[in-house]
Design a protein around this motif. Sequence first.
Motif, PDB file in Angstrom:
ATOM      1  N   TYR A   1      -4.894  -3.493   6.309  1.00  6.20           N
ATOM      2  CA  TYR A   1      -4.792  -3.946   4.819  1.00  6.20           C
ATOM      3  C   TYR A   1      -4.579  -2.602   4.039  1.00  6.20           C
ATOM      4  CZ  TYR A   1      -7.734  -8.045   5.942  1.00  6.20           C
ATOM      5  OH  TYR A   1      -7.964  -9.287   6.696  1.00  6.20           O
ATOM      6  N   PRO A   2      -3.840  -2.646   2.734  1.00  5.57           N
ATOM      7  CA  PRO A   2      -3.403  -1.629   1.904  1.00  5.57           C
ATOM      8  C   PRO A   2      -4.928  -1.215   1.352  1.00  5.57           C
ATOM      9  CG  PRO A   2      -2.702  -3.323   0.965  1.00  5.57           C
ATOM     10  CD  PRO A   2      -3.207  -3.960   2.317  1.00  5.57           C
ATOM     11  N   THR A   3      -4.938  -0.056   0.878  1.00  8.80           N
ATOM     12  CA  THR A   3      -5.971   0.426   0.130  1.00  8.80           C
ATOM     13  C   THR A   3      -5.360   0.413  -1.363  1.00  8.80           C
ATOM     14  OG1 THR A   3      -5.217   2.963   0.129  1.00  8.80           O
ATOM     15  CG2 THR A   3      -6.890   2.375   1.831  1.00  8.80           C
ATOM     16  N   PRO A   4      -5.995   0.562  -2.331  1.00  9.26           N
ATOM     17  CA  PRO A   4      -5.510   1.043  -3.596  1.00  9.26           C
ATOM     18  C   PRO A   4      -4.422   1.683  -3.712  1.00  9.26           C
ATOM     19  CG  PRO A   4      -7.925   0.387  -3.750  1.00  9.26           C
ATOM     20  CD  PRO A   4      -7.488   0.766  -2.428  1.00  9.26           C
TER      21      PRO A   4
ATOM     22  N   LEU B   1       4.104  -0.160  -4.589  1.00  8.34           N
ATOM     23  CA  LEU B   1       4.927  -0.401  -5.620  1.00  8.34           C
ATOM     24  C   LEU B   1       5.647   0.444  -6.150  1.00  8.34           C
ATOM     25  CD1 LEU B   1       1.836  -2.374  -7.380  1.00  8.34           C
ATOM     26  CD2 LEU B   1       3.923  -3.561  -6.423  1.00  8.34           C
TER      27      LEU B   1
ATOM     28  N   PHE C   1      10.848  -8.405  -4.331  1.00  8.72           N
ATOM     29  CA  PHE C   1      10.413  -8.252  -2.790  1.00  8.72           C
ATOM     30  C   PHE C   1      11.332  -9.094  -1.776  1.00  8.72           C
ATOM     31  CE2 PHE C   1       6.391  -6.892  -4.867  1.00  8.72           C
ATOM     32  CZ  PHE C   1       6.388  -5.687  -4.112  1.00  8.72           C
TER      33      PHE C   1
ATOM     34  N   ALA D   1     -12.174   3.639   0.863  1.00  6.45           N
ATOM     35  CA  ALA D   1     -11.145   2.821   0.183  1.00  6.45           C
ATOM     36  C   ALA D   1     -11.426   1.485   0.585  1.00  6.45           C
ATOM     37  CB  ALA D   1      -9.879   3.321   0.475  1.00  6.45           C
ATOM     38  N   GLN D   2     -11.469   0.623  -0.370  1.00  2.00           N
ATOM     39  CA  GLN D   2     -11.471  -0.886  -0.352  1.00  2.00           C
ATOM     40  C   GLN D   2     -10.064  -1.548   0.127  1.00  2.00           C
ATOM     41  OE1 GLN D   2     -14.431  -2.597   0.101  1.00  2.00           O
ATOM     42  NE2 GLN D   2     -15.371  -0.586  -0.295  1.00  2.00           N
ATOM     43  N   PRO D   3     -10.355  -2.578   1.293  1.00  2.00           N
ATOM     44  CA  PRO D   3      -8.980  -3.035   1.661  1.00  2.00           C
ATOM     45  C   PRO D   3      -8.632  -4.044   0.429  1.00  2.00           C
ATOM     46  CG  PRO D   3     -11.004  -3.767   2.985  1.00  2.00           C
ATOM     47  CD  PRO D   3     -11.373  -2.563   2.261  1.00  2.00           C
ATOM     48  N   ILE D   4      -7.407  -4.253   0.106  1.00  2.00           N
ATOM     49  CA  ILE D   4      -6.832  -5.154  -0.765  1.00  2.00           C
ATOM     50  C   ILE D   4      -6.267  -6.228  -0.076  1.00  2.00           C
ATOM     51  CG2 ILE D   4      -5.029  -5.753  -2.281  1.00  2.00           C
ATOM     52  CD1 ILE D   4      -5.313  -2.891  -3.166  1.00  2.00           C
TER      53      ILE D   4
ATOM     54  N   ASN E   1       1.386  -4.538   2.901  1.00  2.00           N
ATOM     55  CA  ASN E   1       1.202  -4.955   1.445  1.00  2.00           C
ATOM     56  C   ASN E   1       1.925  -6.616   1.383  1.00  2.00           C
ATOM     57  OD1 ASN E   1       0.197  -3.155  -0.712  1.00  2.00           O
ATOM     58  ND2 ASN E   1       1.219  -1.874   1.088  1.00  2.00           N
TER      59      ASN E   1
ATOM     60  N   GLY F   1      -5.180   7.646   4.222  1.00  2.00           N
ATOM     61  CA  GLY F   1      -5.908   6.607   3.126  1.00  2.00           C
ATOM     62  C   GLY F   1      -5.115   5.653   2.700  1.00  2.00           C
TER      63      GLY F   1
ATOM     64  N   VAL G   1      -6.082   0.719   5.799  1.00  2.00           N
ATOM     65  CA  VAL G   1      -7.348   0.579   6.453  1.00  2.00           C
ATOM     66  C   VAL G   1      -7.125  -0.559   7.624  1.00  2.00           C
ATOM     67  CG1 VAL G   1      -9.196   1.461   4.645  1.00  2.00           C
ATOM     68  CG2 VAL G   1      -8.262  -0.889   4.628  1.00  2.00           C
TER      69      VAL G   1
ATOM     70  N   ARG H   1      -1.374   0.173  -1.937  1.00  2.00           N
ATOM     71  CA  ARG H   1      -0.679  -0.642  -3.063  1.00  2.00           C
ATOM     72  C   ARG H   1       0.172  -0.119  -4.083  1.00  2.00           C
ATOM     73  NH1 ARG H   1      -1.387  -6.203  -4.000  1.00  2.00           N
ATOM     74  NH2 ARG H   1      -1.763  -6.017  -1.810  1.00  2.00           N
TER      75      ARG H   1
ATOM     76  N   ILE I   1       8.773  -7.499  -9.565  1.00  2.00           N
ATOM     77  CA  ILE I   1       9.605  -6.729  -8.486  1.00  2.00           C
ATOM     78  C   ILE I   1       9.982  -7.842  -7.436  1.00  2.00           C
ATOM     79  CG2 ILE I   1       9.200  -5.124  -6.479  1.00  2.00           C
ATOM     80  CD1 ILE I   1       7.446  -3.522  -8.360  1.00  2.00           C
TER      81      ILE I   1
ATOM     82  N   GLU J   1       4.891  -7.475 -11.338  1.00  2.00           N
ATOM     83  CA  GLU J   1       5.721  -6.539 -12.228  1.00  2.00           C
ATOM     84  C   GLU J   1       7.173  -7.216 -12.314  1.00  2.00           C
ATOM     85  OE1 GLU J   1       5.407  -2.242 -12.148  1.00  2.00           O
ATOM     86  OE2 GLU J   1       3.343  -2.588 -10.952  1.00  2.00           O
TER      87      GLU J   1
ATOM     88  N   ALA K   1      -1.560 -10.552  -1.281  1.00  2.00           N
ATOM     89  CA  ALA K   1      -0.475 -10.036  -0.843  1.00  2.00           C
ATOM     90  C   ALA K   1       0.298  -9.877  -2.046  1.00  2.00           C
ATOM     91  CB  ALA K   1       0.334 -11.178  -0.330  1.00  2.00           C
ATOM     92  N   VAL K   2       1.249  -8.758  -2.130  1.00  2.00           N
ATOM     93  CA  VAL K   2       2.099  -8.384  -3.085  1.00  2.00           C
ATOM     94  C   VAL K   2       2.934  -9.396  -3.343  1.00  2.00           C
ATOM     95  CG1 VAL K   2       1.910  -6.097  -3.568  1.00  2.00           C
ATOM     96  CG2 VAL K   2       3.437  -6.705  -1.909  1.00  2.00           C
TER      97      VAL K   2
END
Lengths: 176, 176
Positions: free
Chosen positions: A111-114, A121, B24, B9-12, A62, A94, A97, A117, B22, B20, B15-16
Amino acid sequence: MAQRSGATAQPIRTAVTADEGIDFSIIELMYFAYRDFTSDPDQILAEYGFGRAHHRVLHFVNRLPGLTVAELLDVLKITKQSLARVLKQLIDAGYIVQVQGPRDRRQRELYPTPKGRTLTLALARPQSRRIHAALEGAGETERAGIERFLKAMVNPELRAQIDHLPGNTPGKDHGE
Amino acid sequence: MAQRSGATAQPIRTAVTADEGIDFSIIELMYFAYRDFTSDPDQILAEYGFGRAHHRVLHFVNRLPGLTVAELLDVLKITKQSLARVLKQLIDAGYIVQVQGPRDRRQRELYPTPKGRTLTLALARPQSRRIHAALEGAGETERAGIERFLKAMVNPELRAQIDHLPGNTPGKDHGE
DNA sequence: AATTTATGTCAACAGTGCTGACATAAATTG
DNA sequence: CAATTTATGTCAGCACTGTTGACATAAATT
């Protein structure tokens, strides 16, 4: 009783304190702080059947979306097999990906999926809350001092790596 | 391929960072700092066929000589069986001795032997060196800020315990 | 065409957490 | 004193995460 080779080893009855100037206070504070720091996400992870290793993978995927398997191994400093186990589970479930590398098709960009993510968090939230609470009343100077300290605890060769993470102030390591 | 329930699932790809609010940076600094902080003793321990759990037992028996098994369990927050395994090895190898409790003869008071004291100091030395290096150039204020932070990261119920360790400044927790 | 690289996978092992059950000796309680 | 509780030890088994070593495949490089 255990076998004794020669003379009975005498019990030492005095506590170690600052022998040789050794900093026992911070040594044990590091242990206690880290233990409790990891306890909140550990509890959440257990609900998903995941462990701390899954957390680390989720975290860095992430933070550095699109990093390759080799890069992730280099950040975590673990072996391929240790990573493979948890990464496979995260992909199958899941949360992450893989995308074939654009230049080098052998590479797998992660990559993270939703869903991934969201979980990341959720895991970071209690840790961040704990940090905020611990910094309560601390000024910007104190916070900077703490960050400097933690970073200086890391092996020198690896400090540059930390600077490449998003949102981190690059190394004021020793001057420069 | 893993089974997909519905839509892919779409890759995001972002980057976080400070989502919020947070934190990191400190989250990952804690991970890196602790990992490298434990790496030096881990290497030494491996030569003895010991692990990190042995280190913790050795550490606290040296810090609180004469503590009982129950007290040690309470400090470490692990189960009897987890402790029993490593404690037995440390006793058999002559690093720790048990002494029957003076009041309550069921209790086993734990003391380091000279050998145990020596190993404990050898394990603490590189950690202390790392800490000193990380504090290089830091004043007393900064050091105090770091100690305050680390202690505030510990679960509140357990902070009192830390104060009872030798050479620690009792809690200026919130007033008091 | 041969070699190297990035990744995946299999098998096996070690360290350290956990749970649950049971045993013993000593202290405490009724 | 008898019954119960407490402090400790021990056995069996499981989970997670780290390790090593070996081998396979596909793609890139030489």
